[in-house]
Design an enzyme around this catalytic site. Structure first.
Site, PDB file in Angstrom:
ATOM      1  CG  ASP A  95      -2.164   0.719   1.194  1.00  0.00           C
ATOM      2  OD1 ASP A  95      -2.180   1.816   0.430  1.00  0.00           O
ATOM      3  OD2 ASP A  95      -3.067   0.148   1.529  1.00  0.00           O
ATOM      4  CG  ASP A 193      -4.037   5.799   1.222  1.00  0.00           C
ATOM      5  OD1 ASP A 193      -5.088   5.037   1.321  1.00  0.00           O
ATOM      6  OD2 ASP A 193      -4.042   7.051   1.968  1.00  0.00           O
ATOM      7  CD  GLU A 244      -8.767   5.064  -0.982  1.00  0.00           C
ATOM      8  OE1 GLU A 244      -9.850   5.088  -0.185  1.00  0.00           O
ATOM      9  OE2 GLU A 244      -7.806   5.658  -0.619  1.00  0.00           O
ATOM     10  CG  HIS A 305      -9.124  -0.751   5.218  1.00  0.00           C
ATOM     11  ND1 HIS A 305      -8.934  -0.539   3.778  1.00  0.00           N
ATOM     12  CD2 HIS A 305      -8.338   0.449   5.498  1.00  0.00           C
ATOM     13  CE1 HIS A 305      -8.324   0.479   3.364  1.00  0.00           C
ATOM     14  NE2 HIS A 305      -7.888   1.022   4.403  1.00  0.00           N
ATOM     15  CG  ASP A 306     -11.070   2.879   4.223  1.00  0.00           C
ATOM     16  OD1 ASP A 306     -10.495   2.840   5.267  1.00  0.00           O
ATOM     17  OD2 ASP A 306     -10.467   3.286   3.237  1.00  0.00           O
TER      18      ASP A 306
HETATM   19  C1  GLC Z   1      -7.625   5.651   2.576  1.00  0.00           C
HETATM   20  C2  GLC Z   1      -7.529   4.349   3.158  1.00  0.00           C
HETATM   21  C3  GLC Z   1      -8.073   4.856   4.792  1.00  0.00           C
HETATM   22  C4  GLC Z   1      -7.189   5.896   5.194  1.00  0.00           C
HETATM   23  C5  GLC Z   1      -7.050   7.138   4.489  1.00  0.00           C
HETATM   24  C6  GLC Z   1      -5.947   8.071   4.884  1.00  0.00           C
HETATM   25  O1  GLC Z   1      -9.021   6.076   2.200  1.00  0.00           O
HETATM   26  O2  GLC Z   1      -8.073   3.405   2.649  1.00  0.00           O
HETATM   27  O3  GLC Z   1      -8.172   3.552   5.688  1.00  0.00           O
HETATM   28  O4  GLC Z   1      -7.564   6.512   6.318  1.00  0.00           O
HETATM   29  O5  GLC Z   1      -6.944   6.806   2.925  1.00  0.00           O
HETATM   30  O6  GLC Z   1      -4.843   7.400   4.542  1.00  0.00           O
END
Ligand code: GLC
Length: 513
Positions: A95, A193, A244, A305-306
């Site tokens: 990641d 991310d 993402e 995970h979000d």
């Molecule tokens: C992304 C991740 C999340 C994190 C955020 C800040 O959305 O998936 O878990 O809190 O970025 O890094």
């Protein structure tokens, strides 16, 4: 191009398997379960961040991008994991967190000490009197600015996650080094991310509209140039990048998937879709029209995970609050499991790649009722303890029906408490049981390659039933409460029994014919 139709399993490392009894998952814990992932039939894993981090956002606040946290076993454990995964034919994605680092990163420490060139790597600005430089809000709640002396720094998330200044070329050069470091070590790719957030409007003006979606803080055109550079680095080594990206339209998303940018980006359009046939159909069609037609692939996902686990999103029978990704209310777990199984079969039959989130293969529900004192997500604290946040999908996995920590750890410790009912979803119990949600995933992954080629919708005569053909395989999904008589070929797999020649309510079935 293995990734075009790959199934990747997301490992939220802290909660997957703990080898040393400290209650936090680690790399050796994961390594001892690689055969499990092979048996399930996935092509690779995506590991949430495992770099050294003080843990303000459980690893998304990185203190050193070229090392692995000793709590997870450090670099030696990472190398062991990589070797063992590759020996089994599994790819490993890390990641990459390029929007922000941790306050403990040496660059930010130098910036705090007042070093001007170091401050230029972040977004430091004078305030407006005692007020922050602008009215931007943090994604986790509260202002996006924190004051340090007579200046403020921008943090789109937690104050422990200062945003980089991507207009400073040193930042870009640094992340290219990071990519090379891990590629040279053998990593197969990166999930990246919040790609859309790297650049902000250069003038940082106030955002005059609803704070939830501030377009000045994201989706700026400059980001695409960075992605082109990264793609060259990845292509030279046959590595893969998956973004993402939360942007308003599928058309916006397609821009990040141009042939010289990212190979993959999660298709969140479907992830926020309610259990409704016409909404699913419209979302799938949008993806086919705006992404597949450009030659890019869709990267389907129903959970991560979000967001709330699929079972609890689809099983919600009355909603009391929460955002669309984490709706709160009353959940009918049995109904949710049924729908989640059906949705998984539908998604696995679609053209493209699929990401599964750990525990999804066991039909694990969201833990909606964590005790408040156990919650750790910064969202909970920064929303003034009103928005529960993401802890409920991060509870350590139940591997066994009984025993301390349900087989997650050799000890009874778990960094988030597991509810008593977790044992009923134990993974190892399900691997031995035909018809379990786990067995359904394993069977579906095995048969999935039969779906081949473009998607052709089939008329079903019912608004609550979707059916499509790809090659010689057909997928039928019944969203509603009435069985659907089958007319197509031989049933080969079903998420609920195909009885008396009909696909059951809230289920999917695959046919060959
Ligand atoms: C992304 C991740 C999340 C994190 C955020 C800040 O959305 O998936 O878990 O809190 O970025 O890094």
């Amino acid at each position: 191009m293995w990734w075009r139709d790959a199934v990747v399993y997301q490992v939220y490392l802290r909660s997957f398997a703990d080898s040393d009894g400290d209650g936090v998952g680690d790399l050796d814990g994961l390594r001892t379960r690689l055969d499990y992932l092979v048996e399930l039939g996935v092509d690779g894993i995506w590991l949430n961040p495992c770099y050294p981090s003080p843990g303000a956002d459980h690893g998304y606040d990185v203190a050193d991008y070229m090392d692995v946290d000793t709590r997870y076993g450090g670099l030696p454990a990472f190398d062991r994991l990589l070797a063992d995964a590759h020996a089994r034919g599994l790819k490993v994605f890390m990641d990459l967190v390029p929007n922000h680092c941790s306050v403990e990163h040496p660059w930010f420490q130098a910036a705090l000490a007042g070093d001007r060139p170091a401050r230029e790597r972040f977004i430091f600005r004078p305030g407006r009197g005692d007020e922050p430089p602008n009215n931007w809000r943090s994604v986790f709640g509260g202002s996006a600015w924190t004051r340090v002396g007579d200046e403020w720094y921008l943090h789109s998330f937690d104050p422990g996650q200062p945003d980089f200044n991507w207009r400073n070329p040193e930042v870009g050069a640094y992340f290219e080094d990071v990519l090379r470091f891990w590629f040279d070590r053998g990593v197969d790719g990166f999930r990246i991310d919040v790609v859309h957030m790297l650049f902000k409007h250069a003038d940082l003006p106030d955002w005059p509209h609803h704070p939830e979606y501030n377009i000045l803080a994201q989706n700026q055109p400059e980001v695409h140039e960075v992605l082109r550079r990264w793609r060259k680095l990845a292509d030279a080594r046959e590595r893969t990048l998956v973004g993402e990206i939360w942007v308003p339209t599928v058309g916006d998303l397609a821009l990040y998937l141009r042939p010289d940018e990212l190979q993959q980006a999660f298709y969140f359009d479907l992830l926020v879709c309610p259990w409704d046939a016409s909404r699913f159909r419209a979302s799938i069609d949008r993806g086919l029209e705006e992404i597949v037609s450009t030659g890019a692939v869709i990267t389907w996902t129903l959970a991560n995970h979000d967001v709330h686990r699929t079972v609890s999103r689809f099983g919600l029978v009355s909603r009391t609050g929460g955002p669309d990704t984490r709706p709160r209310g009353v959940v009918d777990v049995e109904l949710g499991v049924r729908r989640a199984r059906a949705a998984m079969m539908l998604v696995l039959a679609l053209p493209g790649s699929v990401y599964l989130y750990q525990g999804e293969e066991a039909g694990l529900p969201e833990v909606m009722d964590l005790p408040d004192e156990a919650r750790q997500d910064p969202t909970w604290f920064r929303s003034g303890r009103t928005e529960h946040g993401r802890d409920g999908c991060r509870v350590p996995l139940p591997w066994t029906p009984t025993g301390p920590s349900f087989g997650f750890s050799p000890s009874a410790r778990t960094w988030l408490p597991q509810p008593d009912w977790f044992g009923a979803f134990a993974i190892e119990d399900q691997t031995a049981r035909p018809g379990s949600t786990w067995s359904l995933h394993r069977d579906a992954l095995g048969m999935r390659p039969g779906f081949d080629g473009p998607l052709e919708w089939l008329p079903t005569g019912r608004q609550d039933v979707l059916a499509f053909r790809r090659g010689e395989m057909i997928c039928v999904t019944v969203f509603g409460d009435e069985p659907y008589p089958v007319e197509w070929g031989t049933p080969v797999l079903a998420s609920a029994d195909v009885r008396a020649g009909a696909v059951a309510p809230a289920s999917s079935a695959w046919f060959r014919g």
